[in-house]
Motif scaffolding. Sequence first.
Motif, PDB file in Angstrom:
ATOM      1  N   MET C   1     148.212  48.426 -43.915  1.00  0.00           N
ATOM      2  CA  MET C   1     147.878  49.450 -42.867  1.00  0.00           C
ATOM      3  C   MET C   1     148.898  50.786 -43.217  1.00  0.00           C
ATOM      4  SD  MET C   1     147.951  47.241 -39.354  1.00  0.00           S
ATOM      5  CE  MET C   1     148.246  48.484 -38.463  1.00  0.00           C
ATOM      6  N   LYS C   2     148.363  51.875 -42.635  1.00  0.00           N
ATOM      7  CA  LYS C   2     149.071  53.163 -43.072  1.00  0.00           C
ATOM      8  C   LYS C   2     150.316  53.260 -41.980  1.00  0.00           C
ATOM      9  CE  LYS C   2     144.842  55.541 -44.510  1.00  0.00           C
ATOM     10  NZ  LYS C   2     144.183  56.564 -43.826  1.00  0.00           N
ATOM     11  N   ASP C   3     151.298  54.018 -42.454  1.00  0.00           N
ATOM     12  CA  ASP C   3     152.519  54.093 -41.840  1.00  0.00           C
ATOM     13  C   ASP C   3     152.157  54.810 -40.385  1.00  0.00           C
ATOM     14  OD1 ASP C   3     153.888  52.547 -43.479  1.00  0.00           O
ATOM     15  OD2 ASP C   3     154.463  54.536 -44.518  1.00  0.00           O
ATOM     16  N   THR C   4     151.041  55.830 -40.659  1.00  0.00           N
ATOM     17  CA  THR C   4     150.673  56.829 -39.687  1.00  0.00           C
ATOM     18  C   THR C   4     149.777  56.142 -38.576  1.00  0.00           C
ATOM     19  OG1 THR C   4     148.514  57.325 -40.944  1.00  0.00           O
ATOM     20  CG2 THR C   4     150.383  58.870 -41.251  1.00  0.00           C
ATOM     21  N   GLU C   5     149.455  55.016 -38.737  1.00  0.00           N
ATOM     22  CA  GLU C   5     148.972  54.301 -37.597  1.00  0.00           C
ATOM     23  C   GLU C   5     149.925  53.723 -36.494  1.00  0.00           C
ATOM     24  OE1 GLU C   5     145.885  51.637 -38.723  1.00  0.00           O
ATOM     25  OE2 GLU C   5     145.734  52.255 -40.599  1.00  0.00           O
ATOM     26  N   ALA C  45     155.589  42.785 -37.329  1.00  0.00           N
ATOM     27  CA  ALA C  45     154.992  42.314 -36.344  1.00  0.00           C
ATOM     28  C   ALA C  45     153.647  42.577 -36.211  1.00  0.00           C
ATOM     29  CB  ALA C  45     155.920  42.537 -34.838  1.00  0.00           C
ATOM     30  N   VAL C  46     153.120  43.847 -35.777  1.00  0.00           N
ATOM     31  CA  VAL C  46     151.761  44.248 -35.548  1.00  0.00           C
ATOM     32  C   VAL C  46     151.031  43.632 -36.761  1.00  0.00           C
ATOM     33  CG1 VAL C  46     150.301  46.195 -35.183  1.00  0.00           C
ATOM     34  CG2 VAL C  46     152.317  46.269 -33.992  1.00  0.00           C
ATOM     35  N   GLU C  47     151.312  44.227 -37.853  1.00  0.00           N
ATOM     36  CA  GLU C  47     150.352  43.876 -39.045  1.00  0.00           C
ATOM     37  C   GLU C  47     150.169  42.183 -39.270  1.00  0.00           C
ATOM     38  OE1 GLU C  47     150.674  46.601 -42.319  1.00  0.00           O
ATOM     39  OE2 GLU C  47     149.104  45.498 -43.391  1.00  0.00           O
ATOM     40  N   ALA C  48     151.167  41.786 -39.070  1.00  0.00           N
ATOM     41  CA  ALA C  48     151.331  40.303 -39.190  1.00  0.00           C
ATOM     42  C   ALA C  48     150.402  39.754 -38.045  1.00  0.00           C
ATOM     43  CB  ALA C  48     152.572  39.684 -38.983  1.00  0.00           C
TER      44      ALA C  48
ATOM     45  N   SER D 204     140.499  50.898 -38.290  1.00  0.00           N
ATOM     46  CA  SER D 204     141.186  49.794 -39.105  1.00  0.00           C
ATOM     47  C   SER D 204     141.489  48.672 -38.203  1.00  0.00           C
ATOM     48  CB  SER D 204     142.453  50.281 -39.783  1.00  0.00           C
ATOM     49  OG  SER D 204     143.351  50.909 -38.776  1.00  0.00           O
ATOM     50  N   THR D 205     141.822  49.037 -36.989  1.00  0.00           N
ATOM     51  CA  THR D 205     142.048  47.492 -36.133  1.00  0.00           C
ATOM     52  C   THR D 205     140.986  46.927 -36.038  1.00  0.00           C
ATOM     53  OG1 THR D 205     143.282  49.024 -34.685  1.00  0.00           O
ATOM     54  CG2 THR D 205     142.913  46.848 -33.883  1.00  0.00           C
ATOM     55  N   LYS D 206     139.647  47.644 -35.593  1.00  0.00           N
ATOM     56  CA  LYS D 206     138.378  46.853 -35.796  1.00  0.00           C
ATOM     57  C   LYS D 206     138.226  46.343 -37.150  1.00  0.00           C
ATOM     58  CE  LYS D 206     134.139  48.607 -34.850  1.00  0.00           C
ATOM     59  NZ  LYS D 206     133.771  49.955 -35.179  1.00  0.00           N
TER      60      LYS D 206
END
Lengths: 213, 213, 213, 213
Positions: C1-5, C45-48, D204-206
């Motif tokens: 995932m991108k840092d900007t997200e 935590a979010v990406e996991a 990207s969440t989707k």
Amino acid sequence: MKDTEFIRGKIPMTKSEVRAVSLSKLNLRDDSILYDIGAGTGSVAVEAALSMRYGHVYAIEHKEEGCRLIQENLERFGLDKVTVVRGEAPDVLAGLPVPDRVFVGGSGGRMAEILDFVRKRNPQVQIVINVAALETLAAVGNYLKEKGISAEIVSIQVAKAQALGSYHLMQGQNPVYIVTIEGESRTESGKSLTEQGKIETMGSTKGKMYKKF
Amino acid sequence: MKDTEFIRGKIPMTKSEVRAVSLSKLNLRDDSILYDIGAGTGSVAVEAALSMRYGHVYAIEHKEEGCRLIQENLERFGLDKVTVVRGEAPDVLAGLPVPDRVFVGGSGGRMAEILDFVRKRNPQVQIVINVAALETLAAVGNYLKEKGISAEIVSIQVAKAQALGSYHLMQGQNPVYIVTIEGESRTESGKSLTEQGKIETMGSTKGKMYKKF
Amino acid sequence: MKDTEFIRGKIPMTKSEVRAVSLSKLNLRDDSILYDIGAGTGSVAVEAALSMRYGHVYAIEHKEEGCRLIQENLERFGLDKVTVVRGEAPDVLAGLPVPDRVFVGGSGGRMAEILDFVRKRNPQVQIVINVAALETLAAVGNYLKEKGISAEIVSIQVAKAQALGSYHLMQGQNPVYIVTIEGESRTESGKSLTEQGKIETMGSTKGKMYKKF
Amino acid sequence: MKDTEFIRGKIPMTKSEVRAVSLSKLNLRDDSILYDIGAGTGSVAVEAALSMRYGHVYAIEHKEEGCRLIQENLERFGLDKVTVVRGEAPDVLAGLPVPDRVFVGGSGGRMAEILDFVRKRNPQVQIVINVAALETLAAVGNYLKEKGISAEIVSIQVAKAQALGSYHLMQGQNPVYIVTIEGESRTESGKSLTEQGKIETMGSTKGKMYKKF
């Protein structure tokens, strides 16, 4: 030399470690005529001049602020071995003495012209180029390929510890490519050991000789 | 200097770029007394000796093969400014002249002893350490913390282009930490920034000028 | 995932590339219980959480701003699989479910306590540590040595191209050490290499397959 | 995934850390059609397939040994989501389903043709390229410039600790450039930053959620 020894402006300066490697690749002689193209703050010109006894450095810089900074640094170190030339390379190189060493810290997008000019002036010239931009890396690569020149290409990534409270965090600097086009090595085979030993008081040419035979 | 200029054995050698940065951090004077501890092939000792006019280098190496290689390299470059001392530091350092510069390329697990010894011999000594192992990095870090010494710590990662057919692949070398303990700077703590700047500048300019005159 | 997200504050965030490698080393299962210690902005935590179907993440963060940022990011991604726990590890870990995965992004100088606590809770726990400070690297190294644990240690240095006019300059990011303590592998010590090979493969394939079926 | 989980031949394999970052940049969905061009040992194809529930991977490799290795790895992991296609891209791509993701690990000197082909097949395709050679970096750079495409370019240099007696030496791996051409982002040009932020996030969440439900 430390970066802190130089007077600096907003102009980007070649960092201490990259400067040390670049000067090492330049393999200056005591009587070298060096062009420092895109001299910026003059840090390379100054450190080069301090390491030569009889040589001279021509610091080429097109920005006025850069030229002023170089002058200030020359005065700071009491150097008379460096001439500041304001303008763009290769345009302003025409009148200058033939170089045996060329450092390119900035090319203003005219890399091929610059390399053609200095190599025509002296086919034996030793050239060291610092590359920060991908476009410049491509330009140098294309030039080497076109001309069929082999060069040494290294990339260097430095990180420096910064104290933060009781911790030291490594701070990454920008990676730099250092390209070295070996003028001399192509022609020394004819010279005698002593000649070579003399020419390069440091005796590293002698080392090169051994490689040849 | 190029790595290819040295006679090499199976012993690991400080690579050209790391050697150039380490020598730059050593800031040698023309009359420096340098200990090269863990001299290996002698590449640092040789390049240091070639850059000084009056100084002397003591190359400390405990392996016989290393000592032989250093000797061969000294003969290759016709150097009489380097004395090879076989044995372990600090044990074999006792009889040697007081150093103003120390390079530690290998400590044999006795980093703290070595640093204590040379700093006691000369509190102003300028020390440059090459660190390849995490355990050595920790040892140096603990030493600096215990003694309350501030040092410059940089890491350098070099990659070198290798021709493969018509392509050039960047080959990564091993990252090296270069730790510099500034002997001189400790004496300037009382001075103002500008004074320090001046002195630092003069100091290293003088250092460089000694090389010349 | 991108840092900007992610919604970011002034708190340092694990960068995209280092996060990707760290999550890969964590080798999460679909039902993993993960502690994210020193969760900062909650990016790990979010990406996991987004990559697990049934698991749960406990994001430990002692700064109020951090906890608020994590909450905002959880809402942004509509995640209910993450519980924010404000406080210092290991103090606040006592009441939480036994973890099978632990990520340490920040230890507040209590690395050994944290590692002792989670390894006692679950000797099989898989631990991934991000290290930015030399002191932390030494602390982790000392811990591994004392406990006789073997771990994988990699350093990663990322540079990212930044457009500057018509040029792209590579901008260096800070190098990060990623240390992985393999919970599972310790249980396989008795087994033959082939068995281990099989088990390792099956193990992680299963891990991945859980995700799927 | 660890490199040791794969059956390897003499063929170079994308290293674990670079593979993790590349897969993260690919941002696979659960139903992605991925071309792995220059699949080598199939490590990227395998890890990608293990992370998708419904998608399919076409592993393009022109060397027979490579194709055999990929097959062996597919059997090892019991994967039916990967089709091995022997031959050169783009020649052998004509008959395959339209991709939404393309990974280029090797281009056989035909980068521009490959990029043109897959972008024509699907203007929204997300492309991730691993670059090891300077010539390839130049080729990609020229392509992006000609087409006026903006891409993310990062370089990654990994070093891994190797035990040597009681020491751990960091061993440098070869630096790799990872270039990401964002298919999707081009469709968002008309939208406001916040909208884009939302969409990107949702997108990207989707993507991630597809993986889950």
